[in-house]
Design a protein around this motif. Structure first.
Motif, short mmCIF file in Angstrom:
data_model
loop_
_atom_site.label_atom_id
_atom_site.label_comp_id
_atom_site.label_asym_id
_atom_site.label_seq_id
_atom_site.Cartn_x
_atom_site.Cartn_y
_atom_site.Cartn_z
N ILE A 134 12.21 85.95 -14.11
CA ILE A 134 13.10 85.25 -15.06
C ILE A 134 13.91 84.19 -14.34
O ILE A 134 14.06 83.06 -14.82
CB ILE A 134 14.02 86.27 -15.77
N MET A 135 14.40 84.51 -13.14
CA MET A 135 15.18 83.53 -12.39
C MET A 135 14.30 82.36 -11.97
O MET A 135 14.71 81.21 -12.02
CB MET A 135 15.84 84.18 -11.19
N GLN A 137 11.73 81.19 -13.48
CA GLN A 137 11.45 80.32 -14.62
C GLN A 137 12.68 79.55 -15.06
O GLN A 137 12.57 78.47 -15.63
CB GLN A 137 10.94 81.16 -15.80
N ALA A 138 13.86 80.13 -14.81
CA ALA A 138 15.09 79.49 -15.29
C ALA A 138 15.60 78.43 -14.32
O ALA A 138 16.45 77.64 -14.65
CB ALA A 138 16.17 80.54 -15.52
#
Lengths: 307, 274
Positions: A134-135, A137-138
């Motif tokens: 998630i990190m 992709q963010a």
């Protein structure tokens, strides 16, 4: 199938070239206006004469057709910004981008699948892998690039902050850009291979393989992975195209002369012809990459082949 | 559930940060816009909790004002993309035939193209040529970026909405409603739209994440929100010029973008798994 797809690619390029050519009318800085602003002695008649000389007084469709037929004959025109024929700028840039994007894709796939396999085979690692994905992709690509430059070029001084080697491959110049581009794409692969492997590992034939005494390693890589790989490949097919264009930011941050940087410089420098040709080439590469990935998927999955 | 909670908390904190920006400015006794060349590159202190940038402006305040821009652009672009996408998807599914084929071919066309280079080209176009505010004016910049991002964002939503609408339209309760004489408008409003809510909510959250990332990228490239209006992207563009003199200036805006985008992704994940 391939002929139809190639036809689609050609059609898409034709529509794109028309739309982009029309958009250029909205770009700041008509070359004649720039000339007039630069030289107060130029009068309105001079401007009209210059317009006629460059064919800018002719109707829009006529100009588009002249330009497009030139492209089809391989006449890419001249770059105002770099004062070079466009063709001589394109090929080195394309090679550079393909090297960067290709390496990044392979590394992202390998690392993403490894992370996914870790999450699927060792549940306690799953939340960790999830958080990393998630990190990843963010995180904006350009920010990661800057952090890597600050860490490895400015603080530690191990690697160059940008540019390319004067001759040869220049591996040290490639490491940071490839890492930057790979992380952005790795996250998606990690998430998808984790879900795909987790789903496959609950299949009855996996239980059968375990019951027959196959080792966990063999179960994971010989039995589960080939089946779980198809959805991953599907993501990669969508992604392969995005990589070539997505390299724009990485190339700008690291000052690597690739297609993206060329396009960006052309847009910023009002070099409309170079910008258009570069855009069309990036679009062509994007669509061919997607097509290639689709064909690879078809070759690997017999269920797709029969249709 | 945990994902949804974490995501909403992150986004809620960021929204509060955006709202309280002027109050924090009053409390600290300065604003985010006035340069103070005697206070360049100050380390964190009581008056400047995160230090100052190359023009002596407070980094914390610029971050807070940047949150307004980033969140506004992200939300507006996501809402616009969702509205257009849902309308296009439902229309395609409901009409079928040529309308369906046209909308879906258009979507395929947009998907086949390299998004980032096209965004750059579109963002560089000069809107004043067709009578819109020129680039560089804060309000005009925001509008321009929202329109460009919505132009790309509707495609994903439209595909999702079309699939969901097709599935609903073929269900028995819709056929029953038709047989009972319900008008097409009533069927679309009472039966199809409510069924679209869950997938469209997920798509909106994802579109918001994508829009915020894209806005920061365009602003970083100098094609989005122009300085002196602070946006996380143009703060990072500024920080890139300072990697040798003030490397710490690059940390905070990037973290802010990451937290916002991760927040949106977590909300989308949480909604999907419910």
């Amino acid at each position: 199938m391939i002929a139809k797809r190639l036809l689609q690619v050609a059609l898409t390029l034709a529509i794109l070239s028309f739309c982009a050519f029309a958009l250029i009318a909205l770009m700041p800085g008509d070359p004649i206006e720039v000339a007039i602003a630069g030289d107060p002695r130029l009068s309105a008649e001079d401007a009209a004469r210059l317009r006629a000389l460059h064919g800018l007084d002719r109707p829009f469709t006529e100009r588009y057709l002249a330009w497009a037929s030139g492209l089809l004959r391989g006449e890419f025109g001249y770059s105002r910004l770099f004062a070079q024929p466009v063709a001589s700028l394109l090929w080195p840039a394309l090679l550079s981008t393909l090297t960067l994007a290709g390496t990044a894709l392979l590394i992202a796939l390998a690392a993403g699948i490894a992370l996914g396999a870790l999450a699927a085979s060792w549940p306690r690692a799953a939340p960790f892998v999830d958080a990393v994905a998630i990190m990843g992709q963010a995180m904006p690509t350009f920010w990661l690039g800057m952090l890597l430059i600050i860490a490895f070029a400015v603080t530690l001084g191990w690697l160059p902050a940008g540019g390319v080697a004067e001759s040869g491959v220049g591996l040290s110049f490639l490491i940071l850009p490839v890492a930057t581009l790979a992380v952005a794409h790795l996250a998606a692969y990690a998430r998808h291979s984790a879900t795909s492997l987790e789903a496959t590992l609950t299949e009855p034939w996996v239980r059968t393989a375990r019951a027959r005494g196959a080792s966990e390693h063999r179960v994971l890589w010989r039995h589960a992975f080939p089946n779980a790989a198809l959805p991953i490949l599907q993501i990669a097919a969508l992604d392969a195209g995005a990589l070539a264009g997505g390299a724009l930011v990485t190339e700008t941050v690291f000052a690597r002369p690739g297609m993206g940087k060329l396009l960006y410089d052309a847009v910023m420098g009002n070099d409309t012809n170079l910008a258009l040709v570069a855009l069309l080439l990036v679009a062509l590469v994007t669509m061919l990459a997607t097509l290639g990935a689709d064909l690879a998927q078809r070759a690997l999955d017999p269920r797709l082949r029969e249709r | 559930m945990i994902r949804l909670a974490i995501g909403l908390t992150l986004l809620g904190l960021l929204a509060i940060a955006a709202v309280v920006a002027p109050m924090v400015g009053d409390a600290l006794g300065h604003d985010a816009f006035t340069p103070d060349l005697f206070a360049r590159f100050e380390p964190p202190s009581a008056t400047h909790p995160l230090g100052t940038d190359d023009l002596g402006r407070d980094i914390l305040l610029r971050l807070l004002y940047g949150a307004r821009v980033s969140l506004a652009v992200g939300l507006a672009a996501a809402l616009a993309a969702t509205t257009i996408g849902t309308a296009a998807g439902v229309f395609a599914a409901w009409r079928g035939g040529i309308a369906d084929a046209l909308v879906m071919r258009l979507a395929d066309f947009m998907l086949a193209l390299p998004a980032l280079p096209l965004l750059v080209l579109l963002a560089a176009a000069d809107p004043s040529r067709i009578g819109l505010p020129a680039r560089g004016e804060a309000a005009g910049d925001v509008m321009r970026i929202v329109v460009i991002l919505a132009l790309f964002g509707w495609v994903g939503v439209a595909r999702l909405a079309r699939a969901a609408a097709l599935a609903t339209l073929s269900r028995d309760h819709v056929r029953a409603a038709r047989a009972l004489g319900a008008t097409e408008t009533r069927i679309l409003r009472r039966h199809v739209l409510p069924a679209l809510l869950p997938p469209v909510a997920v798509a909106t959250a994802l579109a918001c994440a994508g829009a915020i990332l894209a806005e920061s990228t365009l602003s970083f490239l100098g094609l989005g929100i122009s300085p002196p209006a602070p946006s996380w992207g143009n703060m990072l563009a500024n920080a890139q010029e300072l990697v040798f003199s003030a490397p710490w200036a690059a940390v905070w805006p990037g973290l802010a973008i990451m937290a916002t985008v991760a927040g949106c992704t977590l909300v989308a994940d949480g909604l999907r798994r419910r």
